[in-house]
Scaffold this motif. Structure first.
Motif, PDB file in Angstrom:
ATOM      1  N   TRP A 162       0.819  -1.209   0.000  1.00  0.00           N
ATOM      2  CA  TRP A 162       0.000   0.000   0.000  1.00  0.00           C
ATOM      3  C   TRP A 162       0.848   1.253   0.000  1.00  0.00           C
ATOM      4  CZ3 TRP A 162      -0.897   3.327   4.492  1.00  0.00           C
ATOM      5  CH2 TRP A 162      -0.277   2.900   5.668  1.00  0.00           C
ATOM      6  N   SER A 163       0.224   2.338  -0.418  1.00  0.00           N
ATOM      7  CA  SER A 163       0.869   3.650  -0.402  1.00  0.00           C
ATOM      8  C   SER A 163      -0.201   4.697  -0.138  1.00  0.00           C
ATOM      9  CB  SER A 163       1.578   3.937  -1.723  1.00  0.00           C
ATOM     10  OG  SER A 163       0.645   4.006  -2.795  1.00  0.00           O
ATOM     11  N   LEU A 164       0.234   5.887   0.288  1.00  0.00           N
ATOM     12  CA  LEU A 164      -0.714   6.968   0.568  1.00  0.00           C
ATOM     13  C   LEU A 164      -0.076   8.307   0.213  1.00  0.00           C
ATOM     14  CD1 LEU A 164      -3.214   7.292   3.400  1.00  0.00           C
ATOM     15  CD2 LEU A 164      -1.641   9.200   3.054  1.00  0.00           C
ATOM     16  N   HIS A 165      -0.806   9.139  -0.517  1.00  0.00           N
ATOM     17  CA  HIS A 165      -0.304  10.446  -0.927  1.00  0.00           C
ATOM     18  C   HIS A 165      -1.417  11.485  -0.844  1.00  0.00           C
ATOM     19  CE1 HIS A 165       2.659   7.716  -2.790  1.00  0.00           C
ATOM     20  NE2 HIS A 165       3.503   8.690  -2.512  1.00  0.00           N
ATOM     21  N   ASN A 166      -1.055  12.679  -0.418  1.00  0.00           N
ATOM     22  CA  ASN A 166      -1.975  13.804  -0.349  1.00  0.00           C
ATOM     23  C   ASN A 166      -1.852  14.596  -1.637  1.00  0.00           C
ATOM     24  OD1 ASN A 166      -3.501  16.044   0.180  1.00  0.00           O
ATOM     25  ND2 ASN A 166      -2.367  16.687   2.008  1.00  0.00           N
ATOM     26  N   MET A 167      -2.844  14.471  -2.510  1.00  0.00           N
ATOM     27  CA  MET A 167      -2.858  15.190  -3.782  1.00  0.00           C
ATOM     28  C   MET A 167      -3.722  16.443  -3.711  1.00  0.00           C
ATOM     29  SD  MET A 167      -0.860  13.071  -5.144  1.00  0.00           S
ATOM     30  CE  MET A 167      -0.772  13.728  -6.807  1.00  0.00           C
ATOM     31  N   GLY A 168      -4.204  16.773  -2.504  1.00  0.00           N
ATOM     32  CA  GLY A 168      -5.091  17.915  -2.349  1.00  0.00           C
ATOM     33  C   GLY A 168      -4.358  19.199  -2.039  1.00  0.00           C
ATOM     34  N   THR A 169      -5.108  20.182  -1.525  1.00  0.00           N
ATOM     35  CA  THR A 169      -4.559  21.513  -1.259  1.00  0.00           C
ATOM     36  C   THR A 169      -4.522  21.850   0.226  1.00  0.00           C
ATOM     37  OG1 THR A 169      -6.757  22.507  -1.555  1.00  0.00           O
ATOM     38  CG2 THR A 169      -5.320  22.381  -3.501  1.00  0.00           C
ATOM     39  N   GLN A 170      -4.990  20.941   1.088  1.00  0.00           N
ATOM     40  CA  GLN A 170      -4.908  21.153   2.532  1.00  0.00           C
ATOM     41  C   GLN A 170      -4.315  19.917   3.189  1.00  0.00           C
ATOM     42  OE1 GLN A 170      -8.531  21.117   4.927  1.00  0.00           O
ATOM     43  NE2 GLN A 170      -9.706  20.284   3.203  1.00  0.00           N
TER      44      GLN A 170
END
Length: 277
Positions: A124-132
């Motif tokens: 698994w992996s996790l990334h924040n692609m948002g703006t906050q």
């Protein structure tokens, strides 16, 4: 819509009194939300633009089954290989922002209220692609195999989509949002959301083998921890060892909700922490 509390960090001013509500005893620990300052954050190898507060970890003679992190991942941050131990299972519970979870080749968008169960050994992996900032709890436990029991499968759910189960004879004043069927013995830990309506109570002192982590998502109450009644509010964390007596009275004007961890469905370890299975 539920408003989940997420810490903001920072540092109190020099003019603030240093005496607070934090308590550590041989039966429980109480970490109030004011303790979540910048100077007690940690960092993890492989995680970019990420800081975290480690609020529970195994300690001999205290709680020994789990760790719990409050994660804060900035935009553009995350990890391609978050977990370095293939024997560890995880639960993620989101309180703010969003992130993309890729689990066993499937991509999911996690937002406030999202619950993800990640089996031990998963890719698994996790990334924040948002703006906050993406804020979430990461609870880790070594999965304990048992004869005839298969490893659990992944789960992606949301608090907002599950009707809470009222406790018997409470008229809905005390209810539990269950993400896992309690009869599913594949799972050796449960992470749930417990809700009390104003005036709701735990009407007896619970005293049991399960260890607990309780993070207050919203509202306020008075909670009995061992022999002490403690005022709690959104953002506070309670950490209970096995057999610590506990009870609750929801004293606020609105619902009192907390994220609850407990270990379940396995024999007691007779070998102790120094002689594991």
């Amino acid at each position: 819509m539920t408003d989940y509390f997420a810490p903001t960090g920072g540092l109190p001013p020099q003019t603030q009194l240093m005496t607070g509500r934090a308590v550590f005893t041989d039966a429980y620990a109480f970490i109030p939300r004011g303790v979540f300052s910048d100077i007690v954050t940690s960092f993890l190898p492989g995680w970019d633009k990420t800081r975290l507060w480690i609020i529970a970890r195994p300690m001999t003679g205290f709680s020994e089954t789990f760790s719990q992190y409050v994660m804060e991942v900035a935009p553009g941050g995350g990890a391609s290989a978050p977990e370095n131990d293939p024997s560890v299972q995880s639960v993620l519970f989101f309180t703010q922002g969003s992130a993309t979870l890729t689990l066993q080749g499937q991509t999911h968008t996690l937002t406030a209220g999202s619950y993800a169960y990640i089996p031990a050994g998963s890719d698994w992996s996790l990334h924040n692609m948002g703006t906050q900032n993406a804020c979430f709890h990461w609870i880790r436990k070594i999965w304990e195999p048992a004869p005839g029991i298969e490893k659990p499968t992944p789960l992606i759910l949301n608090d907002h989509d599950i009707a809470p189960t009222p406790m018997p004879d409470t008229n809905g004043a005390w209810a539990t949002t269950r993400f896992v069927d309690p009869n599913d013995l594949r799972h050796d830990m449960h992470v749930t959301v417990v809700t009390f309506q104003p005036g709701g109570v735990i009407p007896f002192e619970e005293t049991h083998v399960m260890e607990h982590g309780l993070y207050v998502l919203e509202g306020k109450a008075v909670y009995k921890l061992n022999q002490d009644w403690v005022e709690v509010e959104g953002g506070d964390f309670m950490w209970l060892r096995a057999f610590c007596p506990q009870a609750c009275y929801a004293a606020g004007p609105g619902p009192f909700r907390y994220l609850l961890y407990k270990d379940v469905n396995r024999h007691a370890n007779l070998r102790g922490p120094l002689n594991p299975r």
